[in-house]
Design an enzyme around this catalytic site. Structure first.
Site, mmCIF file in Angstrom:
data_model
loop_
_atom_site.group_PDB
_atom_site.id
_atom_site.type_symbol
_atom_site.label_atom_id
_atom_site.label_comp_id
_atom_site.label_asym_id
_atom_site.label_seq_id
_atom_site.Cartn_x
_atom_site.Cartn_y
_atom_site.Cartn_z
ATOM 1 N N HIS A 380 34.352 -15.790 -36.127
ATOM 2 C CA HIS A 380 33.799 -15.314 -37.399
ATOM 3 C C HIS A 380 32.321 -15.707 -37.527
ATOM 4 O O HIS A 380 31.455 -14.858 -37.739
ATOM 5 C CB HIS A 380 34.620 -15.920 -38.548
ATOM 6 C CG HIS A 380 34.178 -15.494 -39.915
ATOM 7 N ND1 HIS A 380 34.828 -14.527 -40.642
ATOM 8 C CD2 HIS A 380 33.151 -15.916 -40.687
ATOM 9 C CE1 HIS A 380 34.217 -14.373 -41.807
ATOM 10 N NE2 HIS A 380 33.190 -15.208 -41.860
ATOM 11 N N GLU A 381 32.059 -16.995 -37.362
ATOM 12 C CA GLU A 381 30.683 -17.478 -37.546
ATOM 13 C C GLU A 381 29.767 -16.947 -36.444
ATOM 14 O O GLU A 381 28.579 -16.713 -36.691
ATOM 15 C CB GLU A 381 30.641 -19.012 -37.590
ATOM 16 C CG GLU A 381 31.479 -19.652 -38.698
ATOM 17 C CD GLU A 381 31.170 -19.128 -40.099
ATOM 18 O OE1 GLU A 381 30.076 -18.575 -40.320
ATOM 19 O OE2 GLU A 381 32.052 -19.254 -40.982
ATOM 20 N N HIS A 384 28.449 -13.686 -37.536
ATOM 21 C CA HIS A 384 27.298 -13.870 -38.443
ATOM 22 C C HIS A 384 26.043 -14.252 -37.658
ATOM 23 O O HIS A 384 24.955 -13.746 -37.915
ATOM 24 C CB HIS A 384 27.589 -15.000 -39.440
ATOM 25 C CG HIS A 384 28.503 -14.613 -40.563
ATOM 26 N ND1 HIS A 384 28.331 -13.471 -41.309
ATOM 27 C CD2 HIS A 384 29.587 -15.246 -41.090
ATOM 28 C CE1 HIS A 384 29.279 -13.408 -42.241
ATOM 29 N NE2 HIS A 384 30.058 -14.465 -42.126
ATOM 30 N N HIS A 387 24.538 -11.394 -35.783
ATOM 31 C CA HIS A 387 23.934 -10.480 -36.752
ATOM 32 C C HIS A 387 22.507 -10.953 -37.071
ATOM 33 O O HIS A 387 21.537 -10.197 -36.977
ATOM 34 C CB HIS A 387 24.804 -10.463 -38.010
ATOM 35 C CG HIS A 387 24.461 -9.377 -38.987
ATOM 36 N ND1 HIS A 387 25.116 -9.239 -40.183
ATOM 37 C CD2 HIS A 387 23.527 -8.405 -38.959
ATOM 38 C CE1 HIS A 387 24.608 -8.208 -40.834
ATOM 39 N NE2 HIS A 387 23.644 -7.686 -40.121
HETATM 40 ZN ZN LIG Z 1 31.653 -15.051 -43.391
#
Ligand SMILES: [Zn+2]
Length: 606
Positions: A380-381, A384, A387
């Site tokens: 998940h991280e 990010h 991104h």
């Molecule tokens: Zn998040």
């Protein structure tokens, strides 16, 4: 902890001494921004210089803030980082006051002059999106004097949230409950979360009754506080001339109201899929009747899977292969360059986050324990982080930051690709059941539960806009009606006691002003994107149209509005198609679970 498992904050500043030097320089530059006041209309060049100067200071402040707050998060018991962080915050407040002229003066320039300036001064095109976005506020902006009064009133209208937080964290009593083994437990939030997942139904029942019973005792106060919050949203929408609280809340990200209302309609049209999941859960638990307090009970034993950081990194990199070699290589180099602070330690901030320092690189704070959920958090991280990495490389500072709406697409897409990789690797029944169940419960919580929250929020705001009063009692009735509708109480899918209508009182997000729907819409979008990208990668390695469109969206940062970015990546959130794809995914997952159950010889659904 060996150095390679810690993040390298020296990439931001080599030492506290360097931080202090930078801080002093920024402190001297903050007042200089005032020299542009009342001058923006002079010429295109002055406007450019003002924006470049102000955003330059903003970037410096962000870098100072990151360093101090990340040092603080490493060990929240140390006072020096906190003092430095507070000093940066005070500087930021001064900067805000010095530059308060910017927006009103740009609004006073008006659309035509801004366009003319951009054509006269090519360097201004970098700020086109920012300028257009400020101009969009024209019909909702008051005179500077009026705005000042509204801002001062804000200190009063924030009271609901502030008191709710104090009351629930410091004064709401934790009930005591005696479990079936005679153990007596004080139900603080952590104990509640732990014991509501008990495999003994009797205990789940006792825990629910005690926990929600205590909230119910304070429903008048809690209802009064939420009503203050809703009233304050109504105040803001009225003074800024928005037709509704919803439109006011969606305006900053320029998200059409249809996206919000469509999500609710889509969920209503697909409750049968949620009900299918709930019936499946009843079978797993071997119950005659499913009740609301059975939703957190584990239906498969936890997996024995365990990962070292190296294994977790490798698993994540393998999982993200459909995003292409450059993406995977960029992340691998990031791991090697110590983007990540891995292990828990005394005083370290709990949880996990990803942040990025423009001009440096992204960072991740984890509290890694080697469990499967820690691997999911890394994926998940890392979504990010990549991104931010791609947007920072492609965008100027002014448009580098990613919105929540698009940001949670990047992170959940990482989770979905990881799940697929895990399913490809693990063929044994227990692990597959575990993975699929985790996925289903994530879909239930994110798509259905968050949308229920979103519908509750919309309903109570619309009631208050019509002049109706909100109280602990009518809030509970509205919430209960929604719960029963969503969970199929009347149809006998899941039984919900009257008491559980008080659940709204335990949701701090209702003070975030129409925030939670984004969790649902982001996952809906990432399911569509992950599917398209994976299928494309399996079909033909040379044709990567969908993948490139997705990476283009990441690299676009905030140079466009979220809905436009997603549309260009191939997902139109104003249509029902993405939600239908998410429901297909949920049903396919249940098909697989049912066939696994069949293998295991469990009884078929009645
Ligand atoms: Zn998040």
């Amino acid at each position: 902890v060996p150095e390679r498992y810690t993040w390298n904050l020296e990439d931001i500043y080599a030492s506290w001494a360097d931080f202090t030097t930078a801080y002093k320089r920024v402190a001297r530059s903050v007042p200089t921004a005032a020299r542009f006041q009342k001058r923006l209309a002079e010429s295109a060049t002055v406007l450019y210089e003002a924006l470049a100067t102000i955003l330059g200071i903003d970037q410096d402040l962000a870098r100072l803030r990151s360093y101090a707050s990340q040092r603080y998060d490493e060990n929240t018991r140390r006072s020096r980082p906190l003092e430095r962080l507070q000093a940066v915050e005070q500087l930021a407040v001064r900067f805000g006051a010095v530059t308060a002229f910017l927006r009103p003066e740009i609004l006073a320039l008006g659309q035509d002059r801004v366009e003319r300036f951009i054509s006269e001064e090519p360097r201004l095109s970098e700020y086109r999106h920012l300028l257009q976005d400020i101009l969009r506020w024209q019909p909702h902006t008051l005179s500077p004097e009026e705005e000042k009064i509204v801002a001062q009133a804000g200190q009063l209208t924030d009271a609901g949230d502030a008191i709710y937080s104090i009351f629930t964290n410091a004064e709401l009593p934790y009930p005591i409950v005696t479990l079936s083994n005679e153990e007596t437990v004080r139900l603080d939030p952590a104990a509640y979360t732990h014991h509501r997942a008990s495999h003994r139904r009797q205990d789940r029942n006792r825990v629910f009754e005690a926990f929600w019973g205590e909230h119910r005792r304070f429903r008048r106060t809690l209802g009064g506080l939420l009503y203050v919050q809703v009233r304050s949203n109504i105040f803001q929408k009225e003074v800024h001339r928005f037709p509704s609280c919803l439109s006011a809340a969606l305006f900053p990200s320029n998200i059409p109201e249809t996206v919000y209302r469509r999500l609710i309609d889509d969920v209503h049209a697909n409750l049968s899929t949620l009900h299918r999941y709930l019936r499946l859960r009843r079978r797993f638990l071997d119950l005659d009747e499913l009740r609301y307090e059975d939703l957190y009970a584990p239906i498969v034993p936890p997996t024995a899977l365990h990962f070292t950081p190296e294994q977790a990194m490798q698993r994540t990199l393998d999982a993200l292969a459909p995003l292409g070699d450059d993406y995977v290589e960029g992340l691998r180099r990031g791991y090697e360059a110590r983007w990540v602070d891995w292990y828990p330690s005394r005083g370290k901030r709990s949880g996990a986050y990803s942040t990025s320092v423009y001009g440096v690189h992204p960072y991740q704070l984890l509290n890694f324990n080697g469990r499967y959920e820690d691997l999911v958090t890394l994926a998940h991280e890392s979504g990010h982080s990549m991104h931010a990495h791609l947007a920072d490389a492609r965008q100027p500072y002014v448009t580098h930051e990613c919105s929540v709406f698009v940001g949670e697409v990047a992170s959940t897409l990482g989770e979905l690709l990881l799940l697929q990789r895990m399913l490809d690797l693990h063929r044994d029944l227990d692990t597959r059941l575990f993975l699929l169940d985790q996925h289903l419960d994530n879909l239930r919580q994110t798509l259905f539960r968050q949308t229920l929250f979103a519908e509750f929020e919309l309903t109570i705001h619309e009631m208050a806009e019509r002049g109706e009063t909100l109280t602990g009692d009518n809030l509970s009735q509205i919430y209960l009606d929604l719960l029963r509708k969503y969970y199929g109480h009347e149809e006998g899918v899941c039984r919900i006691e009257d008491l559980y209508g008080i659940e709204w009182a335990d949701v701090p997000h209702f003070y975030y002003n129409f925030y939670v729907f984004q969790y649902a819409t982001s996952l809906v979008a990432s399911i569509s994107l992950a599917k398209a990208i994976r299928e494309e990668a399996l079909r033909d390695h040379r044709n990567a149209t969908r993948r490139n469109a997705y990476l283009g969206m990441l690299a676009a940062g905030s140079s466009k509005y979220p809905i436009d970015l997603l549309r260009e990546a191939g997902v139109d959130m104003t249509t029902p198609t993405p939600f239908e794809a998410a429901m297909e995914e949920m049903n396919r997952t249940m098909d697989e679970i049912e066939s696994l159950l069949h293998e295991r010889g469990l009884r078929a659904v009645s």
